[in-house]
Design an enzyme around this catalytic site. Structure first.
Site: not given
Ligand code: UDP
Length: 323
Positions: A12, A73, A141, A170, A208
Site C-alpha cells: 500500500y 516497507f 508487531y 494511521n 469497537f
Molecule cells: N475500528 C473499528 N472497527 C473496525 C476497525 C477499526 O471500530 O472494524 C477502530 C479501531 O478500534 C481504532 C480505529 O478504528 O480505534 C482505527 O483502527 P485501524 O485498525 O484502522 O488502525 P489502528 O489504529 O489499529 O492502527
C-alpha cells in the site's frame, strides 16, 4: 538517475512511494514477495520477485542494479496475528531486515529509509505523541518494528549506516489519480471497512467500543494521507546524508471512529450500516502525533488535513478497485 531499491514496493504505502519517486525522476527497483503486495500496484518496469529471508536472491538484485539507497516497507503488519504467531513476525520483520542490512553493507549501500510505526510507542503516556515519548510496544508487531529501529541506531554508530525511521500514524486514502490504492486481504482498517459497509449494506461496520474517554466515546486516531507519506519518504531519502534518526508522520489532528463514519456518509451520499461491539484489545483511546520534527528536519507538511478529502480519495478508489 539514481537507482532506489523499494523493498515491499508492491504494498500500500510502498506502491504510492514508487509512484512519487518515479514522478520525481528517480529510477525505482521494486523487490516484493507478493504475499500481501499486488503486482498491478507496481508502477515501475523494474520488478524483482524476492524474499528477505533469501539472502542470495537479494544479493543478486544488488549485483544486477547499481543501488544508491533503500526504502524498506516489507513487513507483516497484522497486530492480532502477531500476538498469535510472534515467531512469524520476528522472523519476517527482524531477521528479514538483518538480511537486507547484511546485503546492503556487503554491496556498499549505506542509506536506508525504514517504515516504522506509532505502534512502537504502546499505550500513550501523553498526547500528542512526540518522538521522545517512551517506546513500550504492547504487541509483537510493535516490538518487531522497535527492534529494527534499535538495530539501525547501532549500525549507524558501528558501521556509519545512514538511516531515517519514519513512524507512521494511521495511513489512509489512495492516489488521487485512482490508479493505485489500498487493498488488504484480510482488510482490518477502519476507513476501507466503513466504505465496504456502505457499498455492501448487508455487512455493517463494527465499532469497537463506545465508552472510551473521548468526546463521543469512540477512539481517536491521526489519519495521514498515503500520498503525504510518499512525499515524506522522498524528503527523508534526500536528507539521509545530513541526518539519521526517527521522525513521526502524522497530521496532528485526531478524528474519532464516529466522525469517520459520518464523514464517509457525507462523501458517499449513502448510509453506513453500523453495529456497536466490545472494545478491541490493545486499542488506546487517543493517538495522535506532533509533527514538528518532520517539518524541522524534512521540511514536510501534510497537504491533506481535512478528513473528508482523505476519505474522498479512498471512496473514489474503492468504487472501481483495480486489484
Ligand atoms: N475500528 C473499528 N472497527 C473496525 C476497525 C477499526 O471500530 O472494524 C477502530 C479501531 O478500534 C481504532 C480505529 O478504528 O480505534 C482505527 O483502527 P485501524 O485498525 O484502522 O488502525 P489502528 O489504529 O489499529 O492502527
Amino acid at each position: 538517475m539514481k537507482n532506489i531499491l523499494i523493498v515491499g514496493g508492491a504494498g500500500y504505502i510502498g506502491s504510492h512511494t514508487v509512484k512519487q519517486l518515479s514522478n520525481s525522476g528517480y529510477n525505482c527497483i521494486v523487490i516484493d514477495n507478493l504475499i500481501y503486495g499486488h503486482k498491478e500496484a507496481v508502477l515501475t518496469p523494474y520488478f524483482e520477485l524476492a524474499d528477505l529471508l533469501d539472502k542470495d536472491s537479494l544479493d543478486r538484485v544488488f549485483k544486477k542494479y547499481q543501488i544508491d539507497s533503500v526504502i524498506h516497507f516489507a513487513a507483516f503488519a497484522y497486530v492480532g496475528e502477531s500476538v498469535q504467531h510472534p515467531r512469524k513476525y520476528y522472523e519476517n520483520n527482524v531477521v528479514g531486515t538483518l538480511n537486507l542490512l547484511d546485503v546492503m553493507l556487503k554491496n556498499n549501500v549505506e542509506r536506508i529509509v525504514f517504515s516504522s510505526t506509532c505502534a512502537t510507542y504502546g499505550e500513550p503516556q501523553y498526547i500528542p505523541i512526540d518522538e521522545s515519548h517512551p517506546q513500550e510496544p504492547i504487541n509483537p508487531y510493535g516490538r518487531s518494528k522497535l527492534m529494527v529501529e534499535e538495530v539501525l541506531k547501532d549500525y549507524h554508530q558501528a558501521y556509519g549506516l545512514k538511516y531515517i525511521s519514519l513512524r507512521y500514524f494511521n495511513a489512509a486514502g489512495c492516489s488521487k489519480d485512482k490508479d493505485i490504492g489500498e487493498s488488504h486481504s484480510p482488510e482490518t482498517h477502519l476507513i476501507p471497512l466503513v466504505l465496504q459497509a456502505i457499498i455492501n449494506q448487508d455487512k455493517p461496520i463494527k465499532v469497537f467500543g463506545t465508552n472510551y474517554d473521548t468526546p463521543d466515546g469512540t477512539c481517536i486516531r491521526d489519519y495521514i494521507h498515503v500520498e503525504d507519506l510518499a512525499v515524506a519518504h522522498q524528503l527523508a531519502l534526500e536528507k539521509l546524508n545530513q541526518y539519521s534518526g526517527c521522525i513521526n508522520l502524522g497530521t496532528g489532528i485526531g478524528t474519532s471512529v464516529k466522525e469517520i463514519i459520518a464523514t464517509a456518509e457525507l462523501v458517499s451520499g449513502q448510509h453506513c450500516p453500523v453495529t456497536f461491539t466490545e472494545r478491541r484489545k490493545g486499542d488506546p483511546a487517543k493517538l495522535y502525533a506532533t509533527n514538528n520534527k518532520a517539518l524541522e528536519i524534512l521540511g514536510w507538511v501534510p497537504k491533506y488535513t481535512r478528513i473528508e478529502d482523505i476519505i474522498q480519495t479512498a471512496w473514489d478508489w474503492i468504487k472501481n478497485k483495480r486489484y
